[in-house]
Design a protein around this motif. Sequence first.
Motif, PDB file in Angstrom:
ATOM      1  N   ALA A  86       0.883  -1.130   0.089  1.00 14.45           N
ATOM      2  CA  ALA A  86       0.076   0.103   0.019  1.00 14.45           C
ATOM      3  C   ALA A  86       0.924   1.512  -0.059  1.00 14.45           C
ATOM      4  O   ALA A  86       0.675   2.163  -0.756  1.00 14.45           O
ATOM      5  N   ALA A  87       1.914   1.212   0.749  1.00 17.47           N
ATOM      6  CA  ALA A  87       2.938   2.408   0.620  1.00 17.47           C
ATOM      7  C   ALA A  87       3.670   2.618  -0.542  1.00 17.47           C
ATOM      8  O   ALA A  87       3.596   4.007  -1.394  1.00 17.47           O
ATOM      9  N   GLU A  88       3.893   1.554  -1.329  1.00 14.72           N
ATOM     10  CA  GLU A  88       4.392   1.628  -2.517  1.00 14.72           C
ATOM     11  C   GLU A  88       3.297   2.402  -3.527  1.00 14.72           C
ATOM     12  O   GLU A  88       3.713   3.210  -4.207  1.00 14.72           O
ATOM     13  N   LEU A  89       2.231   1.717  -3.338  1.00 12.25           N
ATOM     14  CA  LEU A  89       1.163   2.350  -4.318  1.00 12.25           C
ATOM     15  C   LEU A  89       0.918   3.789  -4.193  1.00 12.25           C
ATOM     16  O   LEU A  89       0.757   4.605  -5.143  1.00 12.25           O
ATOM     17  N   ARG A 136       3.129   5.778   9.431  1.00 12.59           N
ATOM     18  CA  ARG A 136       3.924   6.977   9.866  1.00 12.59           C
ATOM     19  C   ARG A 136       5.541   6.788  10.046  1.00 12.59           C
ATOM     20  O   ARG A 136       6.143   7.877  10.734  1.00 12.59           O
ATOM     21  N   GLY A 137       5.965   5.952   9.837  1.00 14.68           N
ATOM     22  CA  GLY A 137       7.107   5.706   9.889  1.00 14.68           C
ATOM     23  C   GLY A 137       7.777   5.179  11.192  1.00 14.68           C
ATOM     24  O   GLY A 137       9.099   5.070  11.593  1.00 14.68           O
ATOM     25  N   GLU A 138       6.809   4.475  11.907  1.00 17.63           N
ATOM     26  CA  GLU A 138       7.343   3.707  13.140  1.00 17.63           C
ATOM     27  C   GLU A 138       7.436   2.353  13.096  1.00 17.63           C
ATOM     28  O   GLU A 138       7.183   1.652  12.178  1.00 17.63           O
ATOM     29  N   SER A 139       8.257   1.683  14.171  1.00 16.90           N
ATOM     30  CA  SER A 139       8.470   0.382  13.897  1.00 16.90           C
ATOM     31  C   SER A 139       7.374  -0.623  14.890  1.00 16.90           C
ATOM     32  O   SER A 139       7.110   0.270  16.065  1.00 16.90           O
ATOM     33  N   LEU A 158       8.411   5.361   2.821  1.00 19.14           N
ATOM     34  CA  LEU A 158       6.885   5.487   3.477  1.00 19.14           C
ATOM     35  C   LEU A 158       5.969   6.076   2.553  1.00 19.14           C
ATOM     36  O   LEU A 158       6.313   6.552   1.709  1.00 19.14           O
ATOM     37  N   PRO A 159       4.596   5.813   2.803  1.00 16.87           N
ATOM     38  CA  PRO A 159       3.825   6.490   2.013  1.00 16.87           C
ATOM     39  C   PRO A 159       3.948   8.026   1.699  1.00 16.87           C
ATOM     40  O   PRO A 159       4.363   8.440   2.984  1.00 16.87           O
TER      41      PRO A 159
END
Length: 277
Positions: A86-89, A136-139, A158-159
């Motif tokens: 989803a982030a890639e799209l 959101r970039g969290e792990s 990230l998206p």
Amino acid sequence: MKIGISLPVREMRDDLIAIKDFAQAAEDLGLTHLRVPDQVFRRNSGHLHEPMMLLSYIAAVTTKIELVPSVIVLPARQTVLFAKQAAELDRLSGGRVRLGIGVGGSVEEYESMGVNFRQRGRRCSEQMALLQKLWRGESIQGDTTYDAISPEVYIDPLPVQQPIPMWIGGAGVPSKAVRQRIGALADGWFVLCDPTQFPEVRDSINAFAVEAGRDPAELGMEAGVAVVGPRQHEWQERLTGWQELGLTHLCLRTLGGGISVSEHVPTMRSALEELQE
């Protein structure tokens, strides 16, 4: 009210030129979003492309229209992999993704993907929270009930949207658990109930949103109307009715009306001309 349209993928099958022409025409005509359904495996359900792959193709041939898989059967998919897809799209489309998600109802489809059907609702809620963190970039690491996540996991890139909006679709009248999930976690919901049932469903969802400390006014709502088929003579009346009920989005449908592939774009164009009169 934002007006989009469903891509008639079952009718167009592998006609990539028709799919491209329809998506580009929808964008050129000013429609705000394009919806495609999800299916991985359902026996005898017919020819249907995987939506994330199809929307990647459409992202490359459009520039503005919002891309809406509706709805992804989220609990049947592996969480971290789907977060990455989803982030890639979203990144490759320039931030044009709005994810429709749901839990589905096919035991067979869940079994084909090795996922417990009976846990799908609880798993979906957990996945939504995890996806928001990852986008959101969290792990995330190990603090999950339904996914074995170890070691620490994050995604990169990230998206564009952090997080990507998630809208929930369910039954015509969603169960209490689904209504609670919408109110607590979703950015909007797909309205599949009758207009007479809508106020009660909406008020219940809004109450759950307030209970979760959220503003119900921020929840989007989208219904659909067919512009071909048995009810095509009343589609404008239904559109007006939904608009009066306060919906934020509407989806036109040319699929399922028995028209040929070549007729879908002219039908879409004609419907919008009628709307402007």
